[in-house]
Each structure stands twice: as structure tokens, then as C-alpha cells.
Motif scaffolding. Structure first.
Motif, PDB file in Angstrom:
ATOM      1  N   ILE A  52       0.844  -1.205   0.000  1.00 43.02           N
ATOM      2  CA  ILE A  52       0.000   0.000   0.000  1.00 43.02           C
ATOM      3  C   ILE A  52       0.874   1.248   0.000  1.00 43.02           C
ATOM      4  O   ILE A  52       0.631   2.193  -0.759  1.00 43.02           O
ATOM      5  CB  ILE A  52      -0.963  -0.007   1.204  1.00 43.02           C
ATOM      6  CG1 ILE A  52      -2.032  -1.082   0.999  1.00 43.02           C
ATOM      7  CG2 ILE A  52      -1.605   1.366   1.398  1.00 43.02           C
ATOM      8  CD1 ILE A  52      -2.867  -1.359   2.234  1.00 43.02           C
ATOM      9  N   GLU A  53       1.902   1.269   0.831  1.00 45.48           N
ATOM     10  CA  GLU A  53       2.797   2.426   0.895  1.00 45.48           C
ATOM     11  C   GLU A  53       3.555   2.624  -0.415  1.00 45.48           C
ATOM     12  O   GLU A  53       3.779   3.752  -0.843  1.00 45.48           O
ATOM     13  CB  GLU A  53       3.771   2.294   2.068  1.00 45.48           C
ATOM     14  CG  GLU A  53       3.106   2.419   3.420  1.00 45.48           C
ATOM     15  CD  GLU A  53       2.380   3.736   3.617  1.00 45.48           C
ATOM     16  OE1 GLU A  53       2.898   4.794   3.201  1.00 45.48           O
ATOM     17  OE2 GLU A  53       1.267   3.710   4.170  1.00 45.48           O
ATOM     18  N   ARG A  56       1.093   4.154  -2.810  1.00 46.71           N
ATOM     19  CA  ARG A  56       0.827   5.534  -2.388  1.00 46.71           C
ATOM     20  C   ARG A  56       2.000   6.445  -2.778  1.00 46.71           C
ATOM     21  O   ARG A  56       1.796   7.558  -3.264  1.00 46.71           O
ATOM     22  CB  ARG A  56       0.591   5.568  -0.883  1.00 46.71           C
ATOM     23  CG  ARG A  56       0.153   6.928  -0.376  1.00 46.71           C
ATOM     24  CD  ARG A  56      -0.183   6.877   1.086  1.00 46.71           C
ATOM     25  NE  ARG A  56      -1.499   6.254   1.232  1.00 46.71           N
ATOM     26  CZ  ARG A  56      -1.926   5.674   2.326  1.00 46.71           C
ATOM     27  NH1 ARG A  56      -1.153   5.588   3.384  1.00 46.71           N
ATOM     28  NH2 ARG A  56      -3.128   5.159   2.381  1.00 46.71           N
ATOM     29  N   LEU A  59       1.926   7.024  -6.571  1.00 42.26           N
ATOM     30  CA  LEU A  59       0.842   7.933  -6.937  1.00 42.26           C
ATOM     31  C   LEU A  59       1.146   9.363  -6.508  1.00 42.26           C
ATOM     32  O   LEU A  59       0.914  10.302  -7.255  1.00 42.26           O
ATOM     33  CB  LEU A  59      -0.476   7.469  -6.324  1.00 42.26           C
ATOM     34  CG  LEU A  59      -1.036   6.162  -6.871  1.00 42.26           C
ATOM     35  CD1 LEU A  59      -2.281   5.759  -6.106  1.00 42.26           C
ATOM     36  CD2 LEU A  59      -1.329   6.269  -8.354  1.00 42.26           C
ATOM     37  N   ALA A  60       1.668   9.529  -5.323  1.00 41.85           N
ATOM     38  CA  ALA A  60       1.989  10.872  -4.834  1.00 41.85           C
ATOM     39  C   ALA A  60       3.096  11.503  -5.670  1.00 41.85           C
ATOM     40  O   ALA A  60       3.055  12.685  -5.968  1.00 41.85           O
ATOM     41  CB  ALA A  60       2.398  10.810  -3.364  1.00 41.85           C
ATOM     42  N   THR A  65       0.041  15.037  -4.544  1.00 41.34           N
ATOM     43  CA  THR A  65      -0.692  14.624  -3.352  1.00 41.34           C
ATOM     44  C   THR A  65      -2.190  14.889  -3.447  1.00 41.34           C
ATOM     45  O   THR A  65      -2.977  14.165  -2.872  1.00 41.34           O
ATOM     46  CB  THR A  65      -0.130  15.328  -2.112  1.00 41.34           C
ATOM     47  OG1 THR A  65      -0.184  16.735  -2.320  1.00 41.34           O
ATOM     48  CG2 THR A  65       1.280  14.893  -1.819  1.00 41.34           C
ATOM     49  N   VAL A  68      -4.304  11.789  -4.759  1.00 35.97           N
ATOM     50  CA  VAL A  68      -4.365  10.519  -4.032  1.00 35.97           C
ATOM     51  C   VAL A  68      -4.949  10.693  -2.645  1.00 35.97           C
ATOM     52  O   VAL A  68      -4.907   9.790  -1.837  1.00 35.97           O
ATOM     53  CB  VAL A  68      -2.985   9.825  -3.947  1.00 35.97           C
ATOM     54  CG1 VAL A  68      -2.543   9.347  -5.303  1.00 35.97           C
ATOM     55  CG2 VAL A  68      -1.957  10.715  -3.315  1.00 35.97           C
ATOM     56  N   ILE A  70      -4.064  12.701  -0.144  1.00 36.99           N
ATOM     57  CA  ILE A  70      -3.166  12.987   0.964  1.00 36.99           C
ATOM     58  C   ILE A  70      -3.227  14.490   1.210  1.00 36.99           C
ATOM     59  O   ILE A  70      -2.864  15.273   0.335  1.00 36.99           O
ATOM     60  CB  ILE A  70      -1.719  12.564   0.644  1.00 36.99           C
ATOM     61  CG1 ILE A  70      -1.665  11.071   0.343  1.00 36.99           C
ATOM     62  CG2 ILE A  70      -0.798  12.919   1.807  1.00 36.99           C
ATOM     63  CD1 ILE A  70      -0.321  10.619  -0.185  1.00 36.99           C
TER      64      ILE A  70
END
Length: 93
Positions: A52-53, A56, A59-60, A65, A68, A70
């Protein structure tokens, strides 16, 4: 115990967590099996979190940010800091 978290796919790790949870919730797990199950669950959980990280982070980095979900405040900046500084300047002026 070898670190297998990197070798597990997200789907495999999630399935392992589900299987372990069902076994523990059933109350049928032998007491001698509980600690090994918890070790397996810990490794599977680490694999899920790692995947998952990784997604993430990609994507970030690729999309920014805001796409996604965040909040920009997670970047380490305090969004209210500027407001507080402006309030202090207004009081001194």
C-alpha cells in the motif's frame, strides 16, 4: 523466522490474514499454534502495508498529493502557521 513479507503479493498476504483471523476467531486454534499464527499474521500485515505504501508513494510522486487524497498538511507544513504569524504582525502594528 525469515522475512517473507517482501515475497508475498498483496492478495496473498490479505488472504493469509483472513485465514489466520478466521482460525483465531473460531476458537479452535490450539494454544501452541497461536504464537506461530501471530508471527505469520505480522509478516502478512507488513507485506500489505508495504505494498500500500509503495503504491501511495508512486501515486503521490507521479500525480501529486491532491490526486491521491493525501492532505497537503502531511507534507510537514503547518497550514495555520502563516495565520498565526499574520495575527502577531497585526497586533504589533
Amino acid at each position: 523466522m525469515p522475512d517473507v513479507s517482501a515475497a508475498l503479493s498483496y492478495r496473498d498476504a490479505y488472504a493469509k490474514l483472513s485465514r489466520i483471523a478466521a482460525e483465531l476467531e473460531s476458537g479452535e486454534a490450539d494454544l501452541d499454534r497461536v504464537l506461530p499464527l501471530l508471527d505469520e499474521a505480522k509478516a502478512a500485515y507488513a507485506a500489505c502495508v508495504g505494498r500500500i505504501e509503495a503504491v501511495r508513494a508512486v501515486l503521490a510522486g507521479s500525480w501529486g498529493t491532491e490526486l491521491v487524497g493525501i492532505p497537503e498538511t502531511q507534507s510537514g507544513e503547518d497550514p495555520d502557521a502563516d495565520d498565526e504569524e499574520r495575527d502577531e504582525e497585526d497586533e504589533t502594528a
